[in-house]
Design an enzyme around this catalytic site. Sequence first.
Site, PDB file in Angstrom:
ATOM      1  N   ALA A 155      -1.420  -1.999   5.663  1.00 22.24           N
ATOM      2  CA  ALA A 155      -2.099  -2.032   4.362  1.00 22.24           C
ATOM      3  C   ALA A 155      -2.766  -0.692   4.133  1.00 22.24           C
ATOM      4  O   ALA A 155      -3.045   0.050   5.087  1.00 22.24           O
ATOM      5  CB  ALA A 155      -3.137  -3.153   4.323  1.00 22.24           C
TER       6      ALA A 155
ATOM      7  N   ALA B 265      -5.901   1.286   1.663  1.00 24.91           N
ATOM      8  CA  ALA B 265      -7.033   1.085   0.757  1.00 24.91           C
ATOM      9  C   ALA B 265      -7.434   2.428   0.173  1.00 24.91           C
ATOM     10  O   ALA B 265      -6.709   3.416   0.281  1.00 24.91           O
ATOM     11  CB  ALA B 265      -8.180   0.419   1.500  1.00 24.91           C
ATOM     12  N   SER B 266      -8.628   2.467  -0.423  1.00 25.08           N
ATOM     13  CA  SER B 266      -9.030   3.663  -1.155  1.00 25.08           C
ATOM     14  C   SER B 266      -9.403   4.829  -0.256  1.00 25.08           C
ATOM     15  O   SER B 266      -9.216   5.978  -0.616  1.00 25.08           O
ATOM     16  CB  SER B 266     -10.201   3.339  -2.085  1.00 25.08           C
ATOM     17  OG  SER B 266     -11.243   2.745  -1.353  1.00 25.08           O
TER      18      SER B 266
ATOM     19  N   GLN C 147      -6.296   3.554   5.792  1.00 32.25           N
ATOM     20  CA  GLN C 147      -5.195   2.608   5.877  1.00 32.25           C
ATOM     21  C   GLN C 147      -5.278   1.865   7.204  1.00 32.25           C
ATOM     22  O   GLN C 147      -5.907   2.324   8.164  1.00 32.25           O
ATOM     23  CB  GLN C 147      -3.846   3.298   5.719  1.00 32.25           C
ATOM     24  CG  GLN C 147      -3.494   4.326   6.759  1.00 32.25           C
ATOM     25  CD  GLN C 147      -2.221   5.097   6.376  1.00 32.25           C
ATOM     26  OE1 GLN C 147      -1.997   5.435   5.210  1.00 32.25           O
ATOM     27  NE2 GLN C 147      -1.384   5.380   7.360  1.00 32.25           N
ATOM     28  N   VAL C 148      -4.643   0.699   7.254  1.00 36.48           N
ATOM     29  CA  VAL C 148      -4.774  -0.205   8.392  1.00 36.48           C
ATOM     30  C   VAL C 148      -3.446  -0.310   9.140  1.00 36.48           C
ATOM     31  O   VAL C 148      -2.384  -0.471   8.516  1.00 36.48           O
ATOM     32  CB  VAL C 148      -5.215  -1.605   7.920  1.00 36.48           C
ATOM     33  CG1 VAL C 148      -5.287  -2.572   9.103  1.00 36.48           C
ATOM     34  CG2 VAL C 148      -6.570  -1.521   7.212  1.00 36.48           C
TER      35      VAL C 148
ATOM     36  N   LYS D  90      -8.308   0.557  11.404  1.00 35.61           N
ATOM     37  CA  LYS D  90      -8.507   1.233  10.120  1.00 35.61           C
ATOM     38  C   LYS D  90      -8.786   2.704  10.378  1.00 35.61           C
ATOM     39  O   LYS D  90      -9.727   3.054  11.094  1.00 35.61           O
ATOM     40  CB  LYS D  90      -9.650   0.589   9.334  1.00 35.61           C
ATOM     41  CG  LYS D  90      -9.816   1.194   7.937  1.00 35.61           C
ATOM     42  CD  LYS D  90     -10.429   0.233   6.944  1.00 35.61           C
ATOM     43  CE  LYS D  90     -11.893   0.006   7.162  1.00 35.61           C
ATOM     44  NZ  LYS D  90     -12.519  -0.737   6.030  1.00 35.61           N
TER      45      LYS D  90
ATOM     46  N   ASP E  11     -17.602  -5.842  -2.399  1.00 37.80           N
ATOM     47  CA  ASP E  11     -16.300  -5.329  -2.828  1.00 37.80           C
ATOM     48  C   ASP E  11     -15.322  -6.496  -2.950  1.00 37.80           C
ATOM     49  O   ASP E  11     -14.356  -6.599  -2.191  1.00 37.80           O
ATOM     50  CB  ASP E  11     -15.794  -4.300  -1.803  1.00 37.80           C
ATOM     51  CG  ASP E  11     -14.632  -3.466  -2.341  1.00 37.80           C
ATOM     52  OD1 ASP E  11     -14.337  -3.562  -3.544  1.00 37.80           O
ATOM     53  OD2 ASP E  11     -14.032  -2.711  -1.551  1.00 37.80           O
TER      54      ASP E  11
END
Length: 447
Positions: free
Chosen positions: A131, A133-134, A137-138, A152, A281
């Site tokens: 995944a 994100a802003s 990444q994971v 992460k 969030d």
Amino acid sequence: MSDLPRKAVTRTARLAALPLGFAGRATWGLGKRIGGKSAEFVARELQERTAEQLFKVLGELKGGAMKFGQALSVFESALPEEVAGPYRAALTKLQEAAPPMPVRTVHGVLEERLGAEWRELFLEFEDKPAAAASIGQVHRAVWHDGREVAVKVQYPGAGEALLSDLAQLGRFARLLGPLLPGIEVKPLIAELRERVAEELDYALEARAQREHAEVFADDPDVVVPEVVHQAEQVLVTGWMDGIPLAEVIADGSPEERDRAGQLLARFLFSGPARTGLLHADPHPGNFRLLPAGDGSDDPAGWRLGVLDFGTVDRLPGGLPEMIGTCLRMALAGEADPVYALLRSEGFVKESVALDPDEVLEYLLPIIEPAEAESFVFTRGWMRTQAARIADPRSPAHQLGRQLNLPPSYLLIHRVTLSTIGVLCQLNATVRLREELTAWLPGFDPEG
């Protein structure tokens, strides 16, 4: 793309292309109309092209641009359907995926932060990100003791990119209006900028996640992964499977939608009461619906998995009692006490005089979900509320402009509004009053 674009001139040029591109496509649309295409066809194709460009630019830039896109994605239910439709798929993509960081960059960060022998910490490490994100990444991996973990990794230059993007988007806020009618872009960007430092600090995030994981360790409804290891720019937590909330929104059964909605509302209000922290969030990419361990297909026993504690609001006493008290009195039709409380808390400035009955009339449609035993959250209901407040000709709009939002309530307001947006995307039937009675201070007159 070989790396996260960091040069200000490059990023500025890409962001500037958004409103300019919109203007260019509008001209293209006019040409299509002259060529004989129907207005409806041209408008739909124009919105689809704009949505594609919005995702491409925000997704590639990551940083603040993608954070902005994620924030927008929870508000799409407030947009008129003819606008929201083409944007929905593009913005939803930002909740779960983005162009990945190059493998060599990932390895470089891990070597710098975990040491030259970082691979010895893992039995397995998947280079392909699970995944994005802003700001990071994971990657899925197996820790050296056999635990499945999520790793992460923060993008190099993420802090610089966040600030640069949000400053640039702030300058373009007025021009972005035609892309996003009905959404106040400037205050949203300003609030996101204030949270940059916290999001970049994985030590703060690890602390907030540990506190949640400890409190919810044996909870029957909410699951928070444990923190396994933390270093600068790297956070290792327990791996979580499950159905991403974005998938439930897109394809979930009514039972799954209702269960996800109920648990989301429960977590929103119970979290601050139990941990003194508000998960700030609430976009769908940060939640999973976890089927029961016994393999049951009945969603009634499923749980909510919660991810990403990079942004939290610290509320040692839980949500302010004023919110529950005001909500309870408003539902009881007590206009004068509600007005007095709003004034005392700074929602009505001393220099402003309003009619208490008109203030109550303004509030009642918004708080309707708290009155019923159960309430169906729909995009239509959300759009009705947004249109009522956004229409300059509306009395609600005129009154709303005279109200004030004190800084201490700003994040609570955004999180609540965002969560309601997700509930409307889910089209969930939720017993909201039940959660408010159990967890919101001041709401239960007998509590």
